[in-house]
Design an enzyme around this catalytic site. Structure first.
Site, PDB file in Angstrom:
ATOM      1  N   ASP A 130     -12.183   7.630  27.788  1.00  0.00           N
ATOM      2  CA  ASP A 130     -12.584   8.900  26.746  1.00  0.00           C
ATOM      3  C   ASP A 130     -12.188   7.492  25.299  1.00  0.00           C
ATOM      4  O   ASP A 130     -13.488   8.307  24.705  1.00  0.00           O
ATOM      5  CB  ASP A 130     -11.480   9.962  26.592  1.00  0.00           C
ATOM      6  CG  ASP A 130      -9.951   9.127  26.688  1.00  0.00           C
ATOM      7  OD1 ASP A 130      -9.674   7.898  26.706  1.00  0.00           O
ATOM      8  OD2 ASP A 130      -8.931  10.643  26.232  1.00  0.00           O
TER       9      ASP A 130
HETATM   10  C1  LAN Z   1      -2.191   6.502  25.665  1.00  0.00           C
HETATM   11  C2  LAN Z   1      -2.483   6.662  23.700  1.00  0.00           C
HETATM   12  C3  LAN Z   1      -4.277   7.129  23.946  1.00  0.00           C
HETATM   13  C4  LAN Z   1      -4.324   8.009  25.209  1.00  0.00           C
HETATM   14  C5  LAN Z   1      -5.681   8.896  24.897  1.00  0.00           C
HETATM   15  C6  LAN Z   1      -6.849   8.298  24.759  1.00  0.00           C
HETATM   16  C7  LAN Z   1      -5.277   9.882  23.928  1.00  0.00           C
HETATM   17  C8  LAN Z   1      -5.378  10.187  26.194  1.00  0.00           C
HETATM   18  O1  LAN Z   1      -7.047  10.591  26.066  1.00  0.00           O
HETATM   19  C9  LAN Z   1      -6.073   9.301  27.663  1.00  0.00           C
HETATM   20  C10 LAN Z   1      -4.647   7.986  27.500  1.00  0.00           C
HETATM   21  C11 LAN Z   1      -3.928   7.960  26.189  1.00  0.00           C
HETATM   22  C12 LAN Z   1      -4.938   6.198  26.333  1.00  0.00           C
HETATM   23  C13 LAN Z   1      -2.166   6.838  26.355  1.00  0.00           C
HETATM   24  C14 LAN Z   1      -1.763   6.756  28.030  1.00  0.00           C
HETATM   25  C15 LAN Z   1      -0.119   6.533  27.609  1.00  0.00           C
HETATM   26  C16 LAN Z   1       0.066   6.115  26.309  1.00  0.00           C
HETATM   27  C17 LAN Z   1      -0.249   4.301  26.156  1.00  0.00           C
HETATM   28  C18 LAN Z   1      -0.553   6.649  24.920  1.00  0.00           C
HETATM   29  C19 LAN Z   1       0.417   8.073  24.815  1.00  0.00           C
HETATM   30  C20 LAN Z   1       0.122   5.827  23.784  1.00  0.00           C
HETATM   31  C21 LAN Z   1       1.574   5.409  24.362  1.00  0.00           C
HETATM   32  C22 LAN Z   1       1.634   5.484  25.848  1.00  0.00           C
HETATM   33  C23 LAN Z   1       2.175   4.806  27.055  1.00  0.00           C
HETATM   34  C24 LAN Z   1       2.123   4.840  27.800  1.00  0.00           C
HETATM   35  C25 LAN Z   1       3.380   4.776  25.965  1.00  0.00           C
HETATM   36  C26 LAN Z   1       4.721   3.538  26.671  1.00  0.00           C
HETATM   37  C27 LAN Z   1       5.374   4.394  27.321  1.00  0.00           C
HETATM   38  C28 LAN Z   1       5.771   4.718  29.081  1.00  0.00           C
HETATM   39  C29 LAN Z   1       6.208   5.433  29.749  1.00  0.00           C
HETATM   40  C30 LAN Z   1       5.228   2.334  29.467  1.00  0.00           C
END
Ligand code: LAN
Length: 749
Positions: free
Chosen positions: A467
């Site tokens: 996305d």
């Molecule tokens: C994110 C941030 C961006 C987010 C969007 C692009 C908004 C979404 O549409 C798809 C998923 C994604 C890329 C996403 C996935 C999970 C993330 C990377 C996070 C919320 C930012 C932090 C999170 C990550 C998993 C945090 C670390 C924790 C763990 C459990 C490993």
């Protein structure tokens, strides 16, 4: 300086004094006030000298019957919002913002710095002070700490924060520490911490490795091919975040990297358990977890699996018959760790593997360049705000926010008034597109293609996302009429190629990669605090973004005469049709969609409606019935002040949850609902709910053009919340922009 700024400064001084003296936890209202007076805010506020006070909250009954808003008030709100927001842009064109929220991230950094003896160099006194301040500020009234800043107290949050405070220099007798310790002991002691907490405590030397279920690096030696059966459970098929966390975790576990047992470690051992450290039953501790932390309880299968692996583990230790396998596995895992480090320029995919990788590379060579490179990219994750310094959930949300900001600004129709800002944003988007794939045979590194994609944060980070790529493409296309074609057709085609490659057989889109295994793999999710982390699933948000990007791309082709793309029209239309079918398949009977990355049903409603509306526009289909069903779902939840206010509990409970009645509605939810309703053509049915909603946004705007920072808006893995500071500006602006062009300008027609 104006009187308003003086007043702001006074309020801030008072706050600083108060927080120094008492270290109190602030109420949401107080935080709101503080955020409005804090140093970041002070830098950018130019109080508008219109001689006009804030519009009086126009909440009299009459006005809320749904008449259109006053046009002058409205226009002033949009220009004011835009003027304010453009001041927050950085010179390189992106919009910075606080991306904190989770409370389990900083402890990994603090423990890594402590164990590697780099507290003074990697962090240093100033950061230590600000990080301590932050941890004090986030304490819940019961003395505990949540998984995230708004959450109820958990063992995970409380023990890790307690340990961090102690390592950062707070004494055991410090009032915050004392209250946190009390919470820990009252709730059963640190043996009940979830597995990721057990891991970090073991690294520090405050937990026995025997008290942790095995994380064997040997799984990386299994065959990857699905033909072998077991290949479906290979970690290379996991969701990349799960994979990239368990990769270094298994290395650290396999090599038992443990800090020195210093005096302080000895003290902490005495402080966090109900029994003397030597008497703790580690065998029992392995499967224990506090009830406050249990979001995903282990199924029985896991207990059996971990028990078997635990028995096997002894064979793999030094001097035992299978140790050669351990050595091979460690060599394999450090190879992948190094690949990740080098291809993210030591930023790493996220805050958890960032610090774990750093610890692995230190273990490999404490004096080596890799560890130094890691240390140099720690600041990428740190953010100092009014409440102190925090570790963010990513190295920022730069690209994501910028692509949205662009679309919001364009929607206001006033972009030509802020051309400097628009040009800078275009520069950022241009320079952030990923231009090449990662090196080597991608499959053997378990990597998807990246060439043409956009990342979530920065070019250096570089992990492609479905996305983010789509929003990057949409923002680029939205900018073209303003700044000209600033990215070549070839590069746009690369992006479309990435988007198409991401589409799953279901017709839907996951996040960073295709779905590589079965949902049943979730049974082996060992993280008690998170749900749905093992594989990459299809999401309405990702699917909608990809669909709307393809639709926008097709519309651009249509305008331009000859076919300019190397992707045939039929391929793009087929992707849309499959995608539409997927989005329809996950719409609930009540018309709603569940949101996985924002709070929650209002967020997903926007994506769901956008996707269907875009498909109708390009494919000539008719989704009226589905769109109206979603609109009705939203209208039933509109609040008396005209807005929407959805609680983060929706994400956990998977059921729409209202904020308490006495709280104002949330500007971000309200904006999402407006955007969804306009896509659902609510204004053609009855524009009055939209008039009331727009008025709610106007009522909540601050005199300087900003909107208040309210409850946390982002989420991941069902249970952990994350801050998107830019959302409070860009979504109201975007919603008002759409409202003006579709509802006001057309007189509700
Ligand atoms: C994110 C941030 C961006 C987010 C969007 C692009 C908004 C979404 O549409 C798809 C998923 C994604 C890329 C996403 C996935 C999970 C993330 C990377 C996070 C919320 C930012 C932090 C999170 C990550 C998993 C945090 C670390 C924790 C763990 C459990 C490993």
């Amino acid at each position: 300086k104006t009187a308003e700024l003086d007043a702001c400064e006074r309020a801030r001084d008072e706050y600083v004094r108060k927080r120094r003296d008492e270290g109190v936890k602030h109420s949401a209202d107080e935080l709101l006030r503080i955020q409005q007076c804090g140093p970041n805010y002070m830098d950018v506020v130019r109080v508008r000298k219109k001689g006009k006070q804030k519009r009086s909250a126009s909440s009299t009954k009459e006005e809320h019957q749904g008449t259109p808003v006053d046009r002058n008030d409205f226009d002033e709100a949009v220009s004011g919002g835009l003027d304010f927001y453009q001041q927050l842009q950085m010179e390189d064109g992106h919009w910075p913002g606080d991306y904190g929220g989770p409370m389990f991230l900083m402890p990994g950094l603090v423990i890594t710095c402590y164990v590697t003896g780099t507290m003074g160099t990697v962090l240093g006194d100033a950061r230590v002070t600000e990080m301590t301040r932050y941890l004090r500020n986030q304490q819940n009234p019961d003395g505990g700490y949540g998984l995230h800043i708004e959450g109820h107290s958990t063992m995970f949050g409380t023990v890790l924060t307690y340990v961090s405070l102690r390592l950062l220099g707070a004494k055991a007798s410090d009032p915050h520490c004392a209250r946190a310790r009390k919470w820990i002991l009252l709730h059963g002691g640190a043996t009940l911490i979830p597995s990721w907490g057990k891991f970090w405590l073991s690294v520090l030397g405050c937990f026995d490795w025997d008290g942790l279920n095995p994380v064997p690096p040997e799984v990386w030696l299994l065959p990857y091919s699905g033909k072998s059966g077991i290949g479906w459970a290979h970690p290379g098929r996991f969701w990349c975040h799960c994979r990239m966390v368990y990769l270094p975790m298994s290395y650290i576990y396999g090599a038992r990297i443990t800090g020195e047992c210093t005096g302080l470690v000895g003290e902490i051992r005495k402080e966090i358990f109900l029994k003397p450290y030597e008497e703790v039953d580690w065998n029992k501790a392995r499967n224990e977890c506090a009830k406050e932390d249990l979001y995903y309880p282990h199924p029985l299968l896991q207990d059996a699996l971990w028990y078997t692996l635990y028995k096997l583990e002894y064979m793999l230790l030094p001097g035992r018959p299978l140790h050669f396998l351990r050595k091979k596995a460690l060599a394999e895992t450090i190879k992948h760790i190094t690949y990740e480090d080098e291809n993210t320029r030591y930023v790493c995919i996220g805050p958890v593997n960032k610090v774990m990788n750093m610890l692995c590379r230190w273990h490999e060579d404490p004096q080596g360049d890799a560890f130094k490179m890691h240390a140099s990219r720690i600041p990428d994750y740190l953010w100092v705000a009014e409440d102190g310094m925090k570790m963010q959930g990513y190295n920022g949300s730069q690209c994501w926010d910028t692509t949205f900001a662009v679309q919001a600004i364009v929607s206001t129709g006033e972009a030509s008034r802020v051309m400097e800002c628009v040009r800078r944003a275009a520069d950022y988007i241009e320079s952030t597109q990923v231009r090449e794939d990662c090196p080597g045979d991608l499959e053997s590194w378990y990597r998807h293609i990246s060439k043409g994609a956009w990342p979530f944060s920065t070019r250096d980070h570089g992990w492609p996302i479905s996305d983010c790529s789509s929003e990057g493409l949409k923002a680029t296309l939205a900018l073209e009429p303003l700044v000209g074609e600033f990215i070549s057709d070839d590069r746009l085609d690369d992006c479309v190629n990435v988007i198409l490659s991401y589409q799953n057989k279901t017709g839907g889109w996951a996040t960073y990669e295709n779905t590589r295994s079965f949902a049943q793999l979730e049974l082996i999710n060992p993280a008690e605090t998170f749900g749905d982390i093992v594989i990459d699933y299809d999401y309405v948000e990702c699917s909608s973004a990809c669909i709307t990007a393809i639709a926008a791309y097709l519309r651009r082709q249509r305008g331009g005469g000859e076919w300019r793309s190397r992707h045939p029209r039929a391929t793009l239309e087929r992707a849309l049709r499959d995608g539409k079918r997927f989005v329809e398949s996950i719409q609930k009977a009540d018309g709603s969609w569940y949101g996985s990355w924002g709070v929650c049903f209002t967020y997903a409603a926007w994506f769901g409606c956008e996707a269907l509306e875009a498909c109708d526009g390009v494919l000539g289909t008719d989704s009226r019935e589905r769109l109206e069903r979603c609109a009705d779902f939203l209208l039933e939840r509109q609040r008396p002040d005209g807005g929407w206010g959805e609680s983060y509990l929706s994400c956990e409970l998977k059921q729409y949850s209202q904020l308490p009645e006495d709280e104002p509605s949330h500007v971000v939810n309200t904006a999402w609902a407006i955007l969804a309703l306009i896509k659902a053509k609510q204004h053609l049915r009855d524009p009055r709910p939209l008039h009331r909603a727009a008025r709610a946004l106007l009522d909540q705007q601050l005199p300087c053009g900003d909107w208040p920072q309210q409850h946390i808006s982002g989420v991941f893995n069902r249970n952990c919340m994350i801050t998107y500071a830019n959302y409070r500006n860009l979504f109201p602006l975007w919603a008002l922009g759409e409202y003006r062009s579709h509802v006001l300008d057309l007189g509700g027609k």
